[in-house]
Design an enzyme around this catalytic site. Structure first.
Site, mmCIF file in Angstrom:
data_model
loop_
_atom_site.group_PDB
_atom_site.id
_atom_site.type_symbol
_atom_site.label_atom_id
_atom_site.label_comp_id
_atom_site.label_asym_id
_atom_site.label_seq_id
_atom_site.Cartn_x
_atom_site.Cartn_y
_atom_site.Cartn_z
ATOM 1 C CB CYS A 249 -0.982 -0.039 1.172
ATOM 2 S SG CYS A 249 -2.420 1.034 0.929
ATOM 3 C CG HIS B 193 -4.465 -3.433 2.920
ATOM 4 N ND1 HIS B 193 -4.387 -2.884 4.183
ATOM 5 C CD2 HIS B 193 -4.413 -2.384 2.065
ATOM 6 C CE1 HIS B 193 -4.312 -1.569 4.092
ATOM 7 N NE2 HIS B 193 -4.325 -1.245 2.810
ATOM 8 C CD GLU C 125 -3.911 -6.514 5.808
ATOM 9 O OE1 GLU C 125 -5.042 -6.021 5.606
ATOM 10 O OE2 GLU C 125 -2.897 -6.196 5.140
#
Length: 397
Positions: A276, A366, A368
């Site tokens: 990001c 992202h 995660e």
């Protein structure tokens, strides 16, 4: 300009109005704290994961419009926050849940927003608002609520006095002030004692989400999270096997300190991974420019193609700026050859960079995966592979 809320439980359903800087207004009812707030109006297309959205530091100073009409049905729990607080400047929903229903729920979303002083508005046509932002672009906005609202001219003048996102240097406002360590985890989820981790990673916190170091810890990595102001000396004091630059808010054109730190990492050839804001920092470190998107990418359903494999991933995004790099050619930079590794299939925005002569790569989204999807989890394995590879293998990873 800052929020000036009052902690009225449930907001007492006071009248509220959303005012955009181009003069358009939407009237509804207060949701969360009563008062006024200012920020950049953006929309998020995720149908789930509102708690993770609210606590994502990348939303600092933004008023988030939820395109899904029904919000708050699972309430708020104590396990899913991605950081220490709610970061959004304001919250806009169409149809808030009257009663939360989930076995993990501890309180309603309305109560949580009120407790944290977040001014919101409900009962407006979020579909019309989203279409307006898509056509006109993200813009400054204000939410005003209470029984004695200013006239529209006064509210519009206040909105137009608010700071813009372009030129905003915000990472240090949301990042940790002191370093901390997330210990590595074993195969059964047990915490490994110091000195037994597979690798040590220095993670520069530009607005990091809590799940990110956890994903690395699951892979046996001990993560040293450092402030956004970390220098190359701070990074290498950790004696890292790899360096990570996180997501975060603001305009990457202002992030000269992180760019300098990343160039030092590239100079030393340490395996590097950015996501990001970290992708934008890598772009700048390589000599590319950045630019502000018309309305950005936000939500958990953004299609991206990994050009190294041809695979299309559904990914989680939260960014209003992008890297200006050529899509179809390999570029020469002071750190060797670089290619665009990922691209957004909606608008051909650069979604990833990969160095061909050094062990470094980044993505704009992202991986995660909190609150999902999980298509991009392999990127943490790719980072682990870079740290375990020989120099020759690292070039091919």
């Amino acid at each position: 300009m800052t929020n000036t809320p009052t902690a009225t439980p449930g907001a007492a359903k006071a009248p509220a109005v959303l005012v955009l800087e181009d003069g358009r207004t939407f009237r509804g009812r207060a949701y969360g704290a009563v008062g006024e707030t200012f920020g950049e109006a953006v929309f998020s297309t995720g149908m789930t994961g509102y708690q993770e959205t609210l606590t994502d530091p990348s939303y600092h100073r933004q008023i988030v419009v939820m395109t899904a009409p029904h919000i708050g049905n699972t309430g708020v729990n104590d396990e899913d926050p991605e950081s220490r607080r709610v970061w959004v400047a304001g919250y806009v929903v169409r149809d808030p849940a009257r009663v939360p229903s989930n076995w993990r729920s501890r309180r309603s979303l309305d109560e949580e927003l009120t407790a944290q002083g977040v001014v919101g508005i409900s009962g407006i046509d979020t579909r019309a608002l989203t279409r307006h932002l898509r056509e006109r672009g993200a813009m400054r906005a204000g939410i005003f609520s209470g029984n004695a609202l200013p006239d529209e001219g006064t509210m519009l003048a206040e909105v137009r006095q608010a700071a813009e996102m372009r030129g905003a240097d915000l990472a240090a406002e949301v990042a940790t002030e002191e370093p901390y360590v997330v210990p590595a985890l074993g195969p059964d989820g047990e915490t490994l004692p110091p000195g037994t981790a597979r690798f040590t990673v220095a993670a520069v916190d530009l607005g990091i989400k809590g799940m990110t170091p956890h994903r690395m810890a699951e892979r046996g990595i001990e993560v040293h999270v450092l402030p956004a102001t970390a220098t190359a000396d701070d990074i290498y004091a950790v004696e890292p096997d790899g360096v990570f630059f996180s997501n975060g808010p603001g305009d990457p054109a202002t992030a000269d300190g992180p760019v300098a730190a990343m160039r030092a990492v590239l100079d030393r050839g340490t395996p590097l991974f950015g996501i990001c804001f970290g992708n934008q920092i890598l772009g700048r470190a390589l000599g590319f420019g950045t630019f502000k998107l018309k309305y950005g990418h936000r939500g958990i359903n953004q299609p991206v193609q990994d050009r190294t494999t041809g695979k299309v991933e559904v990914t989680a995004h939260n960014h209003g700026f992008a890297v200006d790099a050529p899509l179809d050619t390999v570029s020469d930079t002071p750190y060797g050859r670089v290619q665009v590794s990922h691209v957004c299939l909606n608008d051909n925005v650069v979604e990833g960079l990969q160095l061909l002569d050094r062990p470094a790569f980044s993505v704009q989204y992202h991986p995660e995966a909190a609150a999902g999807p999980h298509d991009a989890a392999y990127l943490f394995d790719r980072f682990t592979a870079l740290m375990s590879a020989t120099p020759m293998e690292a070039e091919r990873a």
